[in-house]
Write an enzyme that holds these catalytic residues in place. Sequence first.
Site, mmCIF file in Angstrom:
data_model
loop_
_atom_site.group_PDB
_atom_site.id
_atom_site.type_symbol
_atom_site.label_atom_id
_atom_site.label_comp_id
_atom_site.label_asym_id
_atom_site.label_seq_id
_atom_site.Cartn_x
_atom_site.Cartn_y
_atom_site.Cartn_z
ATOM 1 N N ARG A 58 87.095 -12.553 0.663
ATOM 2 C CA ARG A 58 88.271 -11.922 0.086
ATOM 3 C C ARG A 58 89.548 -12.724 0.298
ATOM 4 O O ARG A 58 90.332 -12.895 -0.635
ATOM 5 C CB ARG A 58 88.433 -10.510 0.634
ATOM 6 C CG ARG A 58 88.335 -10.442 2.147
ATOM 7 C CD ARG A 58 88.440 -9.021 2.642
ATOM 8 N NE ARG A 58 87.371 -8.198 2.141
ATOM 9 C CZ ARG A 58 87.527 -6.952 1.689
ATOM 10 N NH1 ARG A 58 88.713 -6.403 1.695
ATOM 11 N NH2 ARG A 58 86.506 -6.270 1.254
ATOM 12 N N THR A 59 89.762 -13.237 1.496
ATOM 13 C CA THR A 59 91.007 -13.974 1.731
ATOM 14 C C THR A 59 91.040 -15.248 0.893
ATOM 15 O O THR A 59 92.056 -15.596 0.294
ATOM 16 C CB THR A 59 91.155 -14.309 3.226
ATOM 17 O OG1 THR A 59 91.014 -13.108 3.970
ATOM 18 C CG2 THR A 59 92.500 -14.917 3.529
ATOM 19 N N LYS A 86 78.946 -33.311 9.611
ATOM 20 C CA LYS A 86 78.615 -34.719 9.878
ATOM 21 C C LYS A 86 79.336 -35.216 11.127
ATOM 22 O O LYS A 86 79.359 -36.412 11.405
ATOM 23 C CB LYS A 86 79.016 -35.586 8.680
ATOM 24 C CG LYS A 86 78.259 -35.255 7.419
ATOM 25 C CD LYS A 86 78.798 -36.079 6.258
ATOM 26 C CE LYS A 86 78.340 -35.499 4.931
ATOM 27 N NZ LYS A 86 79.202 -35.937 3.828
ATOM 28 N N ARG A 108 91.879 -21.727 7.365
ATOM 29 C CA ARG A 108 91.315 -20.739 8.292
ATOM 30 C C ARG A 108 90.395 -21.495 9.243
ATOM 31 O O ARG A 108 89.654 -22.389 8.826
ATOM 32 C CB ARG A 108 90.521 -19.678 7.547
ATOM 33 C CG ARG A 108 89.716 -18.802 8.505
ATOM 34 C CD ARG A 108 89.115 -17.607 7.838
ATOM 35 N NE ARG A 108 90.142 -16.615 7.549
ATOM 36 C CZ ARG A 108 89.871 -15.375 7.147
ATOM 37 N NH1 ARG A 108 88.625 -14.986 6.998
ATOM 38 N NH2 ARG A 108 90.836 -14.521 6.899
ATOM 39 N N HIS A 136 97.100 -14.000 11.869
ATOM 40 C CA HIS A 136 96.706 -13.946 10.468
ATOM 41 C C HIS A 136 97.938 -13.417 9.734
ATOM 42 O O HIS A 136 98.016 -12.253 9.360
ATOM 43 C CB HIS A 136 95.507 -13.000 10.309
ATOM 44 C CG HIS A 136 94.866 -13.047 8.957
ATOM 45 N ND1 HIS A 136 95.371 -13.787 7.909
ATOM 46 C CD2 HIS A 136 93.748 -12.443 8.467
ATOM 47 C CE1 HIS A 136 94.589 -13.630 6.846
ATOM 48 N NE2 HIS A 136 93.597 -12.820 7.157
#
Lengths: 318, 428
Positions: A58-59, A86, A108, A136
């Site tokens: 959603r974000t 990697k 994020r 947030h």
Amino acid sequence: MAFSARHLLGIEQLSRPDIETILDLADKYVDFNRKSHKHSDALSGLTQVNMFFENSTRTQASFEIAGKRLGADVMSMAMQASSISKGETLIDTALTLNAMNPDLLVVRHPHSGAVDLLAQKVKCAVLNAGDGRHEHPTQALLDALTIRRAKGRLHRLNVAICGDIAHSRVARSNIFLLGKLENRIRLVGPKTLMPAGIDQFGVEVYDDMAEGLKDVDVVMMLRLQRERMDGGFIPSEREYYHRWGLNAEKLANAKPDAIVMHPGPMNRGVEIDGDIADDINRSVIQEQVEMGVAVRMAAMDLLMQARAAERQSAGMMV
Amino acid sequence: MSSTLFTNARIIDPEAATDRIGSLLIRDGVIAEVSYDGTPDATGATVIDCNGKCLAPGIVDIGVKVCEPGERHKESFRSAGNAAVAGGVTTMVIRPDTEPAIDSPETLEFVHRRAVADSKAKVLPMAALTKGRLGREMAEIGFLQDAGAVAFTDCDAVIENNKVFSRCLTYANALGALVMGHVQDPVLSNGAAATSGPLASKLGLPAVSPVAERIQLERDMALVEATGARYHIDQISCAAALPALRRAKDAGLRVTAGASIHHLTLNELDIEGYPTFSKVKPPLRNETDRIAIVEALASGLIDIISSMHTPQDEESKRQPFEAAASGAVGLETLLPAALQLMHAEMIDLPVLWQKLSTNPAKLLGLPVGRMAPGAPADLVLFDPDKPYKLDRSKLLSKSKNTPFDGRLMQGSVIASFVDGKQTFGMKN
């Protein structure tokens, strides 16, 4: 009011006027988003890169839609599938992207402080889309906008934030924001899910839901973060639901016009009863999602305006 | 016979607890005479006028990590030795938490050979208490002791199995060997990057309560009492652990305690903004704890100050705070940081030097740490007041991970001497 921040890393660094500037512009974007034609050129020619080092639906979608409606060139990278596996470090990834001259990075990361670190290493604006258990900021801003529109004001309200506070960056950002705007904040939940020393954040702490919800204007439920539970914070989900899950009976302690919020995704039947979540007279959960796009548009727009102003004044110096 | 005469020196004698102007004569690497009235007869000696600066025994630093074998890019015996003497450390007592661990006489012999070849400071190795520091099988304590191990420790790998740990203590005790332990409950501490409290909650960092230190200390004291072993606690860092330490000492257990310079001079506020150079193990505590530890040091409850020198390369530290490696270099910052305690009038120089030099030397049965005739001339000449801004790029350690970077420090080393031979500082 001029917005002059270079990045949006957290609510802690924002002033009250900064917050109000973002919310005022977001209000305009709410109307804009309800039109059938919703395209602006505010970020035209600018490149926005979404780097999500942690799963998000959603974000990430919200930021992507917000950027596209403002006319930015948006690229979303699923970082778990890329160079991180990697062995490349966060900073190397950031420097690589930096060399491609993006204008805005939306990041994020599962570690607290990781977005701050990244912001120190790149030239462009960085927007924190959630770092560990730290902050947030756009979630707190969209919550604030939702409350302001539902209640007609964003001060002197009684707000209860309920549930898994310990693992929640949403709770921290909301405590900062609601505190800066002079609201009364209660935290309600099991003691095992309260961060140490939280009583020093200008909040009242409750263990009992009935007591904690008494006469509040806003009930903000948090998701029980089962994926972060590494050892017995609660005995079982059914006991948790029995004691802290929001149902009609517990909600009856709040003011009759109290609104119910949840940042999503919800665990129905764990922290919130499905009927409450779907009650259009009480729940503003869908509005929160709508406000999310508008707030993110406002934040990105203002960050880009601040950068443009900075470039202009630097140009005038020469 | 080579001899050197220090005149006009502010002599810090930790044993006599004195701090006064005098002269000191060294002959053939040994202190020959200390005089406070008149100058000793020193015909033919090189004379060094100290201009009233401080002359003290060289620091004996217990718990230094030199990254040989395994991670020589982080620190070698050459770089550690250079850093040590530049910081007034004349004896490094090194940790076995290398890769592989120093847990066999063969590895110990390698370390000894490398140290003798490259280090300007004296090096005394500690060895692992269990094989691979895994807490399962006892290391060859007897062979390792014969090969020169001065103490046995698994460093920050706490032996969780009480049966294994108590047998290690019993066996070591029978050989008269010293055991050093890390008093942090491993389950509670697992993954912690900060001390729990409002700041860690605000920063959203995984945190550990000081109770983890108290729990482990209480267990260790119980087993030390049961076995009669000689035990040194590497670092006490919080007030919650002090009552148990007091009880153990009052009960006459053969226990000594150390504190790291970082826990004595920094607090948790130094992790605000997520600077990974401030990430140490155990994590920095709050100011109340720091003051309690300094007071315990001044009162004698805590015996020893160490740098807990832990080199980390840039890559291990250029990470989000939770993911970054723990540890800080300290050989070159130990002395100026310790002087902060003197400048803050919390402890005087002779007592400070008991903690930095005399007590660790006594614990290990070394002849150094004294300003008396017959003692090896391991000395440091320093200016206690000189102000400067610390620049990490100027450190001689290969790794530059110091939390003091960019800070204003007061006090610096002018010269160091090991067995009477100048190893650092001004040219004569």
